[in-house]
Scaffold this motif. Structure first.
Motif, short mmCIF file in Angstrom:
data_model
loop_
_atom_site.label_atom_id
_atom_site.label_comp_id
_atom_site.label_asym_id
_atom_site.label_seq_id
_atom_site.Cartn_x
_atom_site.Cartn_y
_atom_site.Cartn_z
N LEU A 123 0.90 -1.05 -0.57
CA LEU A 123 -0.50 0.13 -0.36
C LEU A 123 0.97 1.09 0.14
O LEU A 123 0.38 1.90 -0.45
CB LEU A 123 -1.05 0.01 1.38
CG LEU A 123 -1.81 -1.25 1.85
CD1 LEU A 123 -2.61 -1.04 2.51
CD2 LEU A 123 -2.64 -0.71 -0.18
N CYS A 124 1.92 1.45 0.61
CA CYS A 124 3.01 1.83 -0.18
C CYS A 124 4.93 1.76 -0.03
O CYS A 124 4.76 0.24 -0.28
CB CYS A 124 2.98 3.25 1.52
SG CYS A 124 3.32 2.06 2.93
N SER A 125 5.93 3.48 -0.45
CA SER A 125 6.68 2.19 -0.69
C SER A 125 7.93 3.10 0.38
O SER A 125 6.95 3.95 1.01
CB SER A 125 7.52 3.32 -2.12
OG SER A 125 6.64 2.94 -3.37
N ALA A 144 15.28 -2.86 0.90
CA ALA A 144 15.28 -4.45 -0.23
C ALA A 144 14.02 -4.41 -0.55
O ALA A 144 13.01 -4.93 0.57
CB ALA A 144 16.61 -5.21 -0.28
N SER A 145 13.69 -5.06 -2.00
CA SER A 145 11.92 -5.86 -2.33
C SER A 145 10.82 -4.85 -1.70
O SER A 145 9.75 -5.03 -1.81
CB SER A 145 12.31 -7.15 -1.76
OG SER A 145 13.01 -7.53 -2.20
N ASN A 146 11.19 -3.85 -1.09
CA ASN A 146 10.01 -2.94 -0.14
C ASN A 146 9.22 -2.85 0.56
O ASN A 146 8.10 -3.32 0.29
CB ASN A 146 8.99 -2.20 -1.69
CG ASN A 146 8.34 -1.21 -1.02
OD1 ASN A 146 8.71 -0.40 -0.49
ND2 ASN A 146 7.26 -1.11 -1.72
N LYS A 147 10.17 -4.40 1.46
CA LYS A 147 9.68 -5.35 2.25
C LYS A 147 10.17 -4.59 3.58
O LYS A 147 11.61 -4.28 4.23
CB LYS A 147 9.70 -6.38 1.80
CG LYS A 147 9.03 -6.95 0.60
CD LYS A 147 7.63 -6.84 1.01
CE LYS A 147 6.83 -7.53 -0.22
NZ LYS A 147 4.89 -7.46 -0.43
N ILE A 148 9.41 -4.84 4.65
CA ILE A 148 10.24 -5.15 6.58
C ILE A 148 10.54 -6.53 7.14
O ILE A 148 8.99 -6.98 6.08
CB ILE A 148 9.40 -4.27 6.61
CG1 ILE A 148 9.50 -2.51 6.36
CG2 ILE A 148 10.15 -4.16 8.47
CD1 ILE A 148 9.10 -2.14 7.20
#
Length: 436
Positions: A123-125, A144-148
């Motif tokens: 839903l966001c970057s 990285a990968s736009n993931k936490i």
């Protein structure tokens, strides 16, 4: 006396104007409070720089430990090992972070960019901010990968590093599968108008499929027939189904092919199948007019005529349920009724069903369609009792509707019979004379 009074007043005024000197305890309390306050952080006027990602360099990875493990508690920098693994075929999209503490070598904290919490929609970057106090610059870089990464504890040896979860969806979805899932979401959460448009668009795209091509030809032919129907302006002025004022037989007065198009007949086979299978037709699902006349199907030997009458019954059912669906008193009886998509789209367009209620004009037009089909079902000699109950109207009001269509209502032995004389003769509107 006057002089003493003036001296007293002047003394009171002087006493009020002089500020009171604080006591030593008050001064000490203020000094202690000032010393107890923490030092306020200094404000920094920083310049923000957004640095785009570099494909040749791996961006920073951000993760957290939901179990409460804190690797910074041990001051030794070698107390924790961190490893980053890539997929052999999709190294840029699938990453795995493994954190192994030296004190507990049997436990790994593993986080992935493709399974578990990472499967949720983006839903966001996300970005990582780095403040350089020397240059007063705040650098924001993508992660990285736009993931936490959610680093969950896993026992070594039980969970294979190369084994992917069953729900991870191995491999990228094909274009067809993505379009299919997108259509499913659209049908669940889209508006009714957009769902209709989307279905028509999907039908137009499936030109290579023979079945879809037949449906496409049916829709095109239905649109042509609808345009031909709308070409005659006479029935629009009278708010009635298409009619032929110069007809010599009742069947030609209201052409059935102008009411039910050729392509709609194949979507009206429900009652025919139930009748052929010997199933019971109850008033919970069908109008009383249809239930009291469905036995006629067993008396007709010609299969084409039997199928034609059953389709008329089915069309009457859809019209009555569509009227109930857009009324306050009949909504509960029609909310579970299943309409063929082609039939419902036609009704929505023809009767302007943009809201929960139909306008008076379109409601009367729908009633006119129902009454004309009742004449076809009873060979142009019908009764008003059953259909009045289905339409939730009184016999007097229904008689006015029949007369508007050019019908004649006669009463014999307390039974009202409706016939359709030809050529059609519509009632004239009587205008009141104005008193001059």
């Amino acid at each position: 006396m006057d002089s003493d009074t003036e001296k007293t007043r002047s003394q009171m005024t002087a006493t009020k104007s002089e500020p009171s000197t604080p006591s030593k305890k008050h001064k000490k309390r203020k000094r202690v409070a000032a010393e107890a306050d923490p030092e306020k952080p200094q404000q920094v006027q920083a310049t923000i720089r957004v640095i785009p990602g570099n494909p040749e360099r791996i961006p920073p990875l951000v993760g957290y430990f939901p179990s409460g493990f804190d690797p910074t508690q041990n001051p030794d920098p070698d107390s924790t090992k961190v490893g980053v693994f890539r997929h052999k075929e999709r190294g840029g999209t699938r990453l795995q972070v493994v954190v192994t503490p030296n004190k507990e070598p049997k436990v790994d904290f593993v986080g992935t960019s493709y399974a578990g919490e990472a499967q949720a929609g983006e839903l966001c970057s996300y970005g990582l901010g780095i403040l350089d106090k020397a240059t007063q610059t705040l650098k924001i870089v993508p992660i990285a990968s736009n993931k936490i990464f959610r680093l969950e504890a896993k026992i070594q040896g039980l969970d294979s590093a190369g084994k992917e979860p069953a729900g991870s969806g191995i491999g990228e979805l094909s274009t067809l599968e993505k379009a299919k899932r997108r259509n499913e979401l659209h049908n669940l959460y889209g508006t009714k108008k957009s769902i209709r448009q989307n279905k028509k668009m999907q039908t137009l795209k499936q030109e290579d499929d023979p079945d879809s091509q037949n449906d496409l030809d049916a829709i095109k032919q239905g649109m042509i027939d609808r345009e031909d129907t709308e070409a005659s302006e006479g029935h629009k002025d009278r708010n009635t189904p298409p009619f032929n004022a110069s007809a010599t037989t009742p069947h030609e007065a209201y052409p059935l092919d102008k009411i039910i198009t050729t392509e709609e007949w194949k979507f009206l086979q429900d009652i025919y199948k139930l009748s052929e299978g010997g199933a019971e037709i109850s008033q919970d699902s069908f109008p009383a007019f249809v239930c009291n006349r469905v036995h006629k199907l067993q008396l007709i030997e010609d299969e084409d005529k039997r199928n034609k009458l059953s389709c008329i019954f089915s069309y009457i059912t859809h019209l009555v349920k569509f009227k109930d669906l857009h009324s306050m008193d009949g909504f509960s009886s029609a909310k579970g009724h299943r309409f063929p998509s082609m039939i419902k789209d036609k009704f929505s367009t023809m009767f302007d069903a943009v809201s929960k209620r139909l306008s008076t004009e379109k409601n009367n037009l729908l009633i006119s369609y129902v009454l004309v089909l009742t004449l076809f079902a009873d060979e142009f000699q019908t009764s008003m009792t059953d259909i009045a109950k289905d339409l939730r109207m009184s016999n007097a009001t229904l008689r006015t509707h029949y007369e508007t269509l050019g019908c004649k209502v006669s009463k014999k032995n307390d039974v009202s019979t409706v016939t359709l004389p030809v050529p059609l003769q519509f009632p004239t509107v009587r205008r009141k004379r104005r008193n001059r």
